[in-house]
Structures are given as structure tokens and as C-alpha cells.
Design a protein around this motif. Sequence first.
Motif, short mmCIF file in Angstrom:
data_model
loop_
_atom_site.label_atom_id
_atom_site.label_comp_id
_atom_site.label_asym_id
_atom_site.label_seq_id
_atom_site.Cartn_x
_atom_site.Cartn_y
_atom_site.Cartn_z
N ILE A 1 0.86 -1.17 0.00
CA ILE A 1 0.00 0.00 0.00
C ILE A 1 0.90 1.22 0.00
CG2 ILE A 1 -1.70 1.30 1.32
CD1 ILE A 1 -2.87 -1.29 2.26
N ALA A 2 0.67 2.13 -0.93
CA ALA A 2 1.49 3.32 -1.06
C ALA A 2 1.36 4.19 0.18
CB ALA A 2 1.08 4.10 -2.30
N ALA A 3 2.42 4.95 0.48
CA ALA A 3 2.44 5.79 1.68
C ALA A 3 1.30 6.79 1.72
CB ALA A 3 3.78 6.52 1.77
N LYS A 4 0.91 7.32 0.57
CA LYS A 4 -0.16 8.30 0.57
C LYS A 4 -1.52 7.68 0.89
CE LYS A 4 -0.73 7.97 -4.39
NZ LYS A 4 -0.66 8.64 -5.67
N GLU A 5 -1.61 6.38 0.87
CA GLU A 5 -2.86 5.70 1.18
C GLU A 5 -2.91 5.21 2.62
OE1 GLU A 5 -3.30 2.61 -1.67
OE2 GLU A 5 -3.46 3.98 -3.35
N THR A 6 -1.90 5.58 3.42
CA THR A 6 -1.85 5.15 4.81
C THR A 6 -1.62 6.35 5.72
OG1 THR A 6 0.53 4.72 4.73
CG2 THR A 6 -0.93 2.87 4.23
N ILE A 7 -1.88 6.12 7.00
CA ILE A 7 -1.64 7.14 8.01
C ILE A 7 -1.00 6.45 9.21
CG2 ILE A 7 -3.97 6.97 8.97
CD1 ILE A 7 -3.78 10.09 9.28
N VAL A 8 0.03 7.07 9.77
CA VAL A 8 0.78 6.48 10.88
C VAL A 8 0.27 7.05 12.20
CG1 VAL A 8 3.06 6.14 11.90
CG2 VAL A 8 2.79 6.15 9.41
N ILE A 9 -0.02 6.16 13.14
CA ILE A 9 -0.51 6.53 14.47
C ILE A 9 0.58 6.17 15.47
CG2 ILE A 9 -2.31 6.13 16.19
CD1 ILE A 9 -3.28 7.52 13.59
N PHE A 10 0.88 7.10 16.38
CA PHE A 10 1.99 6.91 17.31
C PHE A 10 1.59 6.47 18.70
CE2 PHE A 10 3.65 9.53 13.94
CZ PHE A 10 4.92 9.01 13.75
N THR A 11 0.30 6.42 19.01
CA THR A 11 -0.11 5.98 20.35
C THR A 11 -1.05 4.79 20.27
OG1 THR A 11 -2.04 7.45 20.46
CG2 THR A 11 0.06 8.35 21.24
N ALA A 12 -0.89 3.88 21.21
CA ALA A 12 -1.74 2.69 21.27
C ALA A 12 -3.19 3.06 21.55
CB ALA A 12 -1.21 1.73 22.33
N LYS A 13 -3.39 4.09 22.36
CA LYS A 13 -4.75 4.52 22.69
C LYS A 13 -5.51 4.96 21.44
CE LYS A 13 -7.31 7.74 25.60
NZ LYS A 13 -7.22 8.80 26.60
N MET A 14 -4.86 5.76 20.60
CA MET A 14 -5.49 6.23 19.37
C MET A 14 -5.74 5.04 18.43
SD MET A 14 -6.60 8.85 17.58
CE MET A 14 -5.82 10.30 18.28
N ALA A 15 -4.76 4.15 18.32
CA ALA A 15 -4.91 2.98 17.46
C ALA A 15 -6.08 2.12 17.92
CB ALA A 15 -3.61 2.17 17.45
N ARG A 16 -6.21 1.94 19.21
CA ARG A 16 -7.30 1.14 19.78
C ARG A 16 -8.65 1.76 19.43
NH1 ARG A 16 -6.08 1.81 24.80
NH2 ARG A 16 -4.21 0.56 24.59
N ASN A 17 -8.76 3.08 19.57
CA ASN A 17 -10.01 3.77 19.24
C ASN A 17 -10.37 3.60 17.77
OD1 ASN A 17 -10.56 4.75 21.83
ND2 ASN A 17 -9.33 6.57 21.51
N LEU A 18 -9.37 3.72 16.90
CA LEU A 18 -9.63 3.57 15.47
C LEU A 18 -10.05 2.15 15.13
CD1 LEU A 18 -6.68 5.71 14.08
CD2 LEU A 18 -9.10 6.32 14.12
N LEU A 19 -9.41 1.17 15.76
CA LEU A 19 -9.80 -0.22 15.52
C LEU A 19 -11.24 -0.48 15.98
CD1 LEU A 19 -6.53 -2.07 16.53
CD2 LEU A 19 -7.60 -2.05 14.27
N LYS A 20 -11.60 0.07 17.13
CA LYS A 20 -12.97 -0.08 17.63
C LYS A 20 -13.99 0.53 16.68
CE LYS A 20 -11.97 -0.34 22.56
NZ LYS A 20 -12.11 0.34 23.86
N ASP A 21 -13.57 1.60 15.99
CA ASP A 21 -14.47 2.26 15.03
C ASP A 21 -14.45 1.61 13.65
OD1 ASP A 21 -15.56 4.11 16.78
OD2 ASP A 21 -13.99 5.59 16.42
N GLY A 22 -13.73 0.51 13.52
CA GLY A 22 -13.79 -0.28 12.28
C GLY A 22 -12.76 0.06 11.22
N PHE A 23 -11.76 0.86 11.56
CA PHE A 23 -10.73 1.19 10.58
C PHE A 23 -9.74 0.04 10.44
CE2 PHE A 23 -12.39 5.33 11.74
CZ PHE A 23 -12.58 5.90 10.49
N THR A 24 -9.10 -0.04 9.28
CA THR A 24 -8.23 -1.16 8.94
C THR A 24 -6.78 -0.86 9.27
OG1 THR A 24 -9.71 -1.65 7.10
CG2 THR A 24 -7.55 -2.71 7.07
N ILE A 25 -6.18 -1.71 10.11
CA ILE A 25 -4.76 -1.58 10.41
C ILE A 25 -3.98 -2.38 9.37
CG2 ILE A 25 -4.61 -3.52 12.04
CD1 ILE A 25 -2.79 -1.59 13.74
#
Length: 64
Positions: free
Chosen positions: A5-29
Amino acid sequence: MGSCIAAKETIVIFTAKMARNLLKDGFTIVDIKPDRTDKEGKRSVFVFKKERDIEELINQYGSR
């Protein structure tokens, strides 16, 4: 490139708390990688697919 997946199609998250929230909301890691800025090598960064309104949601989480 196939499964890459190209870099422009991804976003980097630096905290586990934010990543957890995004996963709960159905976003794809896409990947979990070591944080290159962490000299002790203990932290990770979380790479998410840039989809729907992920950036807007990140801003909402950040303002809490």
C-alpha cells in the motif's frame, strides 16, 4: 506492487490509545512497526489504511 500500500494511502498513528479507538471504530490496520524515534526500542507505530473520515476522527480524539 501487489499487496503493498502506497504511503499516501496510509496514516501512521503513534499511540496505542489512538490505534485502539480507530480499531474499535472499524478502521483497517495495515502494519505495526517499531518506532524509529524510540532509542530504547520499546514503542511501536501503527499504520492504518487512509479511509472514510479517519483524519477527522483522529482530530476529534485528539481534542478530547
